[in-house]
Design an enzyme around this catalytic site. Structure first.
Site, PDB file in Angstrom:
ATOM      1  N   GLU A  62      20.032   9.621  -6.803  1.00 18.14           N
ATOM      2  CA  GLU A  62      20.410   9.773  -5.465  1.00 18.14           C
ATOM      3  C   GLU A  62      21.909  10.207  -5.099  1.00 18.14           C
ATOM      4  OE1 GLU A  62      19.782   6.739  -2.693  1.00 18.14           O
ATOM      5  OE2 GLU A  62      17.676   6.096  -3.616  1.00 18.14           O
ATOM      6  N   HIS A 336      22.481  -0.463  -5.778  1.00 17.96           N
ATOM      7  CA  HIS A 336      22.084  -0.716  -6.928  1.00 17.96           C
ATOM      8  C   HIS A 336      22.955  -1.071  -7.933  1.00 17.96           C
ATOM      9  CE1 HIS A 336      17.664   0.582  -7.012  1.00 17.96           C
ATOM     10  NE2 HIS A 336      17.996   0.780  -5.930  1.00 17.96           N
TER      11      HIS A 336
END
Length: 486
Positions: A62, A336
Site C-alpha cells: 500500500e 497495520h
C-alpha cells in the site's frame, strides 16, 4: 578443477552475511483516502532508517504513489540503496521492495483472479494485485546458489464481509492468490535460492489460504510460528485464542497481531481520533483485553539446499514493530504494525542430505476437497451473475429502441427529454453489463477452470485420487511440520 571450484564456493560463503534482517509493513498509503498519508509514510521511512541494527530487505504494501516511494528511498538510501517500485493495474499494485544489495532481476506477476471491476468502491481489481518478485545476490562474487535470495512481496485480496456475519465472497480469489504465490516460492526453493515471502496476506493462521501457502510453498515456513508455535490462529473474536482473551501486549509479543490492535489509533472510534487531532490523547492500557487483534502480515522463508551450500538459515528472532506514534500527529504510523525477523546463517555439524523437492509438505485430501468445493460454488455464482448481466444488457437494448420509437409520438418536449434520458442511461448501463457479462466474467470463468485443473492435478500427484487419501488427518503448519489432527 574440483578443488578450485570448492575453494571458490568456500570464498563465496565467507563473503555472505551471517545475519539477514527482514521487515514487512502495510503502509496504508491510499492517495486521497488515507489520513495524513504523506506525513506518516515519511515518518515510517525515518523509523526504518534509524533502526539498529538496520533491516536489509524490506517489503512494503500500500505504497501507492511515486511521491511517497521516492520520499522513502531518499530517507533510507544510506542503509537500503537499492529499491523497486512495482507498476501494475490502473492505479498500481502498491508494492515496493527495498534492499541493501542490488536487485539483479525483478518482475510483477499479476494474479489471474483478483476481485471484480463492478466493485469499483473496493478497488482490488483496478490496482492489479499480484506478486512483486526480486532476485537479490546478498554476497559473494560467484554464481553459486547460496548467495541468492528470491523475495516475493504481495498483498492478497481483502475479505470485506468477514466482520458482518456474511459469507466471504472473495475467499475463492484469496485462495487462488495464495496458490499462485506458493507456486512461485516453491519454484524458487527448488532452484536452490533462499526464499523470502513478505506481505499483507489478509488471512489468519489456520485459514484455508494459510494452509495453501504452507502446504504448497515447497517447505516455506512462517517465521512467527517457528518461534511461537502455540500462537493464536485468529482473533479472540473469531475463536483463535480458544475462548481466552489475551491482553494487547500479549497479542503483540506472543501472537504477532499486526492489525486491529487496541494500541493502534486507527482502530479507535472517530470521536477518539478527532480528539487525538485536537491534541487530546486517549490512554490505552496495554494489559487490557484485545478481542479483535489479529495477524494478517507475514514473513515466510524457505531455506536453500544445505547439501549444496554447506550452510543453512534459521530464525533467530521475530517481533511486531512500528508500534510507535507519529511524533507530531500522535497517530499510529499505519493501520497495520510491521513484522520483523532476523535470520542467522549456520553451518550444520553434519552434512545435510535434505533436498527441497523431497521435503515438500503436502495438503490433506480434505483441504483439496475444500478448495475444489469453493471453486465449484464460485463458478456457479459467477454463471448466475453472468446470466443476470446479459439479461440486463438485452433488456437495456430493448428499452433504448422502445424509447427512440416512442419519441416519434411524444406529445410534449419534456416527455421527449425523459425518453431520451431513459434511453441514454439504459444504453450506458446496458453496455457496462454487456462488457461485464461477455468479457470479464468469461475471463474469470476461464481462470477458475485453470485453477481447478491445477488443484486436481496436485491432488493426484499427492496420491489422493478419488475419495479419502493418505493425506487425511494431516495438517501442514506454518513451521513446515506435519502433524496429525486431534
Amino acid at each position: 578443477m574440483a578443488t578450485s571450484q570448492t575453494t571458490q564456493n568456500r570464498d563465496d560463503i565467507l563473503q555472505l552475511p551471517t545475519h539477514l534482517r527482514l521487515l514487512s509493513l502495510n503502509c496504508w498509503g491510499l492517495k486521497f483516502l488515507s489520513t495524513h498519508r504523506h506525513a506518516r509514510l515519511k515518518e515510517i521511512a525515518h523509523q526504518i532508517a534509524s533502526q539498529s541494527p538496520p533491516p536489509e530487505i524490506v517489503g512494503l504494501q500500500e505504497c501507492w504513489t511515486q511521491e511517497d516511494y521516492l520520499t522513502i528511498r531518499d530517507i533510507t538510501r544510506e542503509i537500503l540503496p537499492h529499491g523497486k517500485f512495482y507498476w501494475s493495474g490502473v492505479f498500481g499494485g502498491g508494492l515496493v521492495i527495498l534492499s541493501k544489495w542490488p536487485i539483479e532481476e525483478s518482475s510483477m506477476v499479476r494474479y489471474p483472479l483478483n476481485g471484480r471491476p463492478a466493485a469499483f468502491f473496493r478497488g482490488d481489481w483496478f490496482v492489479g494485485k499480484g506478486v512483486a518478485c526480486a532476485r537479490i545476490r546478498i554476497g559473494g562474487k560467484g554464481k553459486g546458489r547460496g548467495g541468492v535470495v528470491e523475495v516475493f512481496n504481495t498483498h492478497l485480496h481483502a475479505p470485506y464481509n468477514e466482520g458482518a456475519g456474511k459469507e466471504d465472497s472473495y475467499a475463492c480469489h484469496r485462495t487462488a492468490q495464495a496458490w499462485e504465490i506458493a507456486k512461485l516460492m516453491r519454484a524458487a526453493r527448488e532452484r536452490g535460492s533462499l526464499v523470502v515471502g513478505t506481505g499483507d496476506f489478509n488471512m489468519v493462521p489456520g485459514s484455508l489460504a494459510y494452509g495453501v501457502v504452507a502446504g504448497r510453498g515447497g517447505g516455506v515456513r512462517d517465521v512467527w510460528r517457528v518461534v511461537w508455535p502455540e500462537s493464536a490462529r485468529g482473533s479472540a473474536e473469531k475463536g483463535g485464542l480458544e475462548g481466552k482473551v489475551a491482553s494487547s501486549r500479549e497479542c503483540l509479543d506472543v501472537h504477532g497481531t499486526t492489525c486491529d490492535s487496541r494500541l493502534n489509533t486507527w482502530r479507535w472510534s472517530k470521536a477518539l481520533q478527532k480528539d487525538l487531532d485536537r491534541g487530546r490523547e486517549e490512554h490505552v492500557d496495554p494489559e487490557g483485553e484485545d478481542w479483535k487483534a489479529k495477524r494478517l502480515d507475514y514473513i515466510f522463508f524457505g531455506d536453500n539446499a544445505a547439501e549444496a551450500t554447506g550452510f543453512s538459515w534459521q530464525v533467530e528472532e521475530v517481533k511486531v514493530g512500528m508500534t510507535m506514534r507519529h511524533p507530531e500527529l500522535k497517530c499510529s504510523l499505519s493501520d497495520h504494525f510491521s513484522v520483523e525477523t532476523t535470520l542467522v546463517r549456520e553451518q550444520p555439524d553434519q552434512p545435510s542430505t535434505d533436498n527441497p523437492r523431497s521435503q515438500q509438505p503436502t495438503l490433506p485430501a480434505s483441504t483439496y476437497d475444500q478448495i475444489l468445493s469453493l471453486i465449484t460454488t464460485y463458478i456457479a455464482r459467477e454463471r448466475r451473475q453472468r446470466k443476470q448481466q446479459l439479461t440486463l444488457f438485452w433488456s437495456s437494448a430493448v428499452l433504448t429502441i422502445a424509447c427512440h420509437i416512442a419519441i416519434w409520438w411524444s406529445p410534449r418536449n419534456y416527455v421527449s427529454f425523459i425518453l431520451m434520458f431513459l434511453s441514454t442511461f439504459g444504453l450506458g448501463w446496458g453496455v457496462l453489463m454487456g462488457l461485464m457479462g461477455f468479457l470479464f466474467v468469461k475471463t474469470e470463468l476461464r481462470a477458475l477452470k485453470e485453477f481447478r485443473w491445477e488443484v486436481e492435478r496436485a491432488r493426484e500427484a499427492d496420491g489422493l485420487i478419488g475419495g479419502v487419501g493418505e493425506g487425511d488427518g494431516v495438517v501442514v503448519d506454518g513451521d513446515g511440520k506435519r502433524s496429525a489432527n486431534s
